[in-house]
Enzyme design. Structure first.
Site, PDB file in Angstrom:
ATOM      1  N   CYS A 109       0.499  -1.069  -0.148  1.00 33.11           N
ATOM      2  CA  CYS A 109      -0.046  -0.235  -0.240  1.00 33.11           C
ATOM      3  C   CYS A 109       1.093   1.196  -0.408  1.00 33.11           C
ATOM      4  CB  CYS A 109      -0.978  -0.144   1.660  1.00 33.11           C
ATOM      5  SG  CYS A 109      -1.618  -0.948   1.093  1.00 33.11           S
TER       6      CYS A 109
ATOM      7  N   TYR B  19      -5.878 -12.941  -4.181  1.00 31.73           N
ATOM      8  CA  TYR B  19      -5.601 -12.678  -3.011  1.00 31.73           C
ATOM      9  C   TYR B  19      -6.237 -13.069  -1.477  1.00 31.73           C
ATOM     10  CZ  TYR B  19      -4.696  -9.162   1.642  1.00 31.73           C
ATOM     11  OH  TYR B  19      -4.408  -8.554   2.178  1.00 31.73           O
TER      12      TYR B  19
ATOM     13  N   HIS C 263      -3.582 -11.765   4.844  1.00 33.05           N
ATOM     14  CA  HIS C 263      -3.556 -10.839   6.148  1.00 33.05           C
ATOM     15  C   HIS C 263      -4.843 -10.397   6.622  1.00 33.05           C
ATOM     16  CE1 HIS C 263      -0.549  -8.358   3.069  1.00 33.05           C
ATOM     17  NE2 HIS C 263       0.158  -9.035   4.517  1.00 33.05           N
TER      18      HIS C 263
ATOM     19  N   ASP D  23       4.196  -9.245   9.043  1.00 32.69           N
ATOM     20  CA  ASP D  23       4.348  -9.649   7.806  1.00 32.69           C
ATOM     21  C   ASP D  23       4.933  -7.552   7.440  1.00 32.69           C
ATOM     22  OD1 ASP D  23       4.218 -10.122   5.844  1.00 32.69           O
ATOM     23  OD2 ASP D  23       2.806  -9.241   4.604  1.00 32.69           O
TER      24      ASP D  23
END
Ligand code: ADP
Ligand code: SF4
Length: 691
Positions: A39, A179, A182, A274
């Site tokens: 991001c 995906y 997370h 992460d």
């Protein structure tokens, strides 16, 4: 350091494994450096800025450069976060511009397609959220619940993903992500027995919970066939924090899906793990969760670990843990990391310090910034480059006073431009606040801000550094400098002035008040009991409390905010800080503002009711606000009539307006970039009006 004799083509033989081409399905990565999705707070609002930023990564030698998460549909809307969108065909040009900039420098362009499932509160689209089961949305506390998807919804979701894949291919991407990591993606919510309570063929057994992931991978594979590679980003169990899958379930899923993607991207735990900060985890921390998964598949594997050491990277490859060195933050701090390793310029690597200021861009919906790399996010807006800067516009000489992050960056950047620079520093060392703060618990890696700049300065002929040299206005005016940058920093206030108390606090003459500067200079409370009052809300209050607790003081941490180190929610450290503070035996009082400091206590009031109490303390550490140290600048400006060769005087960094280390580094770069400039670019994307 590498053996210089063992170099080839300017590179290092020991690292040649990092530069082997690796096939990923139908495409080939030119080496093993893989910028994983990250991001950046720019996304759909600032696509040209993002395109330039990703292009610079490709220029720096990364073989694969990916976008951040790209919402595939308005029902995947995570407003207020600013990510990319492929909601419909109108989004293709902006997303395609990013791929184009990546291709210009010979890298593969990857796109991370995401349906956010239970994570999407859909605040813009106002579509009721949906997920495997009827549950409150996750990852935020918006008062919104998701509805449970029907089989028709699941079929529609597959079609949404297919449509997004088609758009990604038409935008020119070489690698398309599916995906499930997370804790944020729909596919992971289906995998999770916590969030998937279904009793149909998509719920219950692990095989059933993995059905949607299997189907979406197959759909994506079918559409990408021969044209692009398919990556699967999977949150893996076995790390320090709870994940959708246990370690055993992870192995089962990878084994059963082993042939579907062309590449596996393993993510250990939630994003906060992460992208753990250096305060809470070392380089390569994810290794234990990822090790061994590669043996379950023939497909290449990428993983991250805040890798900046080429030796650690080679070990990951040689030991068979990874095929690609994944990086988000090391590629942000140094977009030219691969090129520097390739060329044997290891000393020039600008190592990530693990502070997560970059992450705060996403959390504050503002364009990405980086403590180490001030050009991050400014590639397009201001035309800054991480390795290049335009030549000097004049033969002016510049005095930079103060060698903290602002002064170091200014002197370095001016030196690179070719100006004659004199850097003077009052103490015997470079680094200012960074050097002091890097000695505090957990902040050792921050010294890299100084190390990198010290290394560059040593190579610059045009920069002279003078230590133990406290500059006064007389000193400056005696010499014939053309420009003066006053980078003399700031001082923590001892009077309580701050956010909660703009006029300061009543302080008894018999009280022992200490500031962070006092503590960092070695002063200590005169008795055992101490209160740290944090009205700053970033890291320092809790760090000092931890330091004093470790030294055996009985510490109370008091803050008017609802949480300790409240702003660190933006660096994803807040819960970890809270845990560390509790484990250190520190007593925490939130929502209490200071009223006055007495000789042996701090009086506080509840910010809601005003009810008061005393906290016994032999000393109070005030972490409130800082005062700029700008006297030199003021003196010089007041004596403008005496300027002969002198043309400009400017305070920069904390001496101008105290802020983060990242802001000080940026200020140094901005000073150097704009010296002698007639035109200071600042581009921004202008909204196209709808009809
Ligand atoms: P910033 O974050 O803006 O770079 P710092 O406080 O980290 O500011 O650094 C300021 C540096 O300036 C410190 O190293 C300090 O020793 C030095 N300094 C302060 N006043 C003077 C002065 N008058 N002459 C030379 N150096 C100074
Ligand atoms: Fe690393 Fe900090 Fe830069 Fe992020 S902001 S890349 S953590 S140095």
């Amino acid at each position: 350091m590498p053996d210089r004799a063992a170099m080839w083509h300017g590179g290092v033989v020991a690292y040649d494994v990092l530069f082997e081409p690796v096939p990923i399905g139908p495409v080939v990565a030119r080496n093993r450096f893989f910028q994983v999705p990250h991001c950046n707070g720019m996304g759909y609002r600032d696509p040209s800025a993002e395109a330039a930023m990703r292009g610079v990564k490709a220029e720096g030698g990364w073989a694969v450069v990916c976008t951040e998460e790209t919402e595939i549909d308005p029902s995947s809307d995570i407003t207020p976060s600013i990510e990319l969108r492929l909601w419909d065909d109108r989004d293709v040009p902006a997303v395609g511009r990013i791929a184009d900039r990546i291709h210009e420098h010979g890298a593969l362009a990857g796109i991370e397609l995401v349906h956010n499932g239970l994570h999407a509160a859909n605040l813009t689209s106002r579509i009721p959220p949906m997920g495997p089961s009827a549950l409150p949305v996750v990852g935020s506390n918006h008062p919104v619940q998701a509805r449970a998807m029907t089989l028709a919804d699941i079929a529609a979701l597959r079609e949404m993903h297919r449509a997004a894949v088609r758009r990604a291919l038409s935008a020119g991407y070489d690698l398309v992500y599916v995906y499930a990591a997370h804790g944020y993606g729909m596919l992971e919510h289906f995998l999770s027995s916590q969030h998937n309570h279904r009793s149909d063929e998509y719920g219950g057994s692990l095989w059933n919970r993995a059905r949607l992931l299997r189907e979406v991978l197959s759909d994506t594979r079918e559409l990408c066939a021969g044209k692009a590679a398919v990556a699967c980003r999977l949150g893996v169990g076995g790390g320090a924090e709870e994940t959708a899958l246990s370690a055993a379930e992870t192995r089962e899923v990878v084994h059963s899906l082993r042939d579907l993607p062309d590449l596996w991207d393993f993510v250990a735990g939630p994003w906060s793990l992460d992208s753990n900060t250096s305060r809470f985890g070392p380089e390569g921390e994810q290794e234990s969760a990822v090790r061994g998964l590669k043996s379950l598949t023939d497909k290449p594997v990428v993983g991250v670990g805040r890798f900046t050491s080429p030796d650690a990277m080679v070990r990951q490859i040689r030991e068979g843990t990874l095929d690609f060195i994944g990086a988000a933050r090391p590629s942000i701090a140094d977009p030219f990391l691969p090129a520097k390793i390739r060329d044997g310029r290891l000393d020039e690597i600008r190592e990530c310090i693990g502070c997560n200021i970059c992450v705060s861009g996403d959390h504050t919906q503002s364009p990405i910034r980086c403590t180490q790399n001030p050009s991050m996010g400014e590639e397009w807006r201001r035309g800054w480059h991480p390795e290049r800067i335009r030549a000097a516009d004049s033969d002016a000489s510049v005095l930079v006073v103060g060698a903290g992050p602002a002064g170091l960056e200014a002197a370095m950047s001016l030196g690179r431009r070719g100006y004659r620079v004199t850097l003077t520093e009052r103490s015997r060392v470079l680094g200012g606040r960074v050097r002091r703060e890097s000695l505090l618990p957990g902040l050792a890696a921050w010294i890299r801000v100084v190390d990198y700049r010290e290394m560059v300065l040593a190579k610059l002929d045009g920069v002279d550094v003078y230590f133990e040299s406290t500059m006064t206005a007389d000193d400056v005016l005696e010499h014939g400098f053309s420009h003066v940058a006053v980078a003399t920093g700031s001082r923590w206030r001892a009077d309580g002035v701050g956010r909660a108390h703009p006029l300061g606090l009543p302080i008894d003459a018999g009280a022992q008040v200490l500031t962070p500067d006092d503590i960092m200079s070695g002063s200590r409370p005169r008795g055992r009991q101490v209160v740290v009052y944090d009205d700053d809300h970033f890291y320092l209050g809790a760090v000092l409390a931890e330091l004093l607790a470790r030294e055996g003081f009985a510490v109370e941490l008091v803050t008017p905010a609802p949480s300790v180190s409240e702003w660190t929610a933006n660096t994803m450290e807040l819960p970890k800080i809270r845990r560390r503070v509790l484990e250190a035996g520190i007593t925490v009082h939130t929502d209490r503002a200071a009223v006055s400091v007495a000789a042996e206590s701090l009086r506080t009031a509840c910010v809601f009711t005003g009810s008061q109490r005393d906290h016994p303390a032999s000393a109070v550490v005030l972490v409130t606000a800082r005062a700029p140290v700008d006297q030199l600048c003021q003196d010089l400006v007041a004596r403008q009539a005496e300027w002969s060769d002198l043309r400009s005087v400017r305070a920069i960094g904390d001496a101008f307006a105290p802020g983060t280390i990242a802001a000080a580094v940026w200020a140094g770069r901005e000073y150097a970039e704009t010296l002698d400039a007639t035109d200071v670019p600042f581009r921004r994307e202008i909204t196209a009006l709808g009809s």
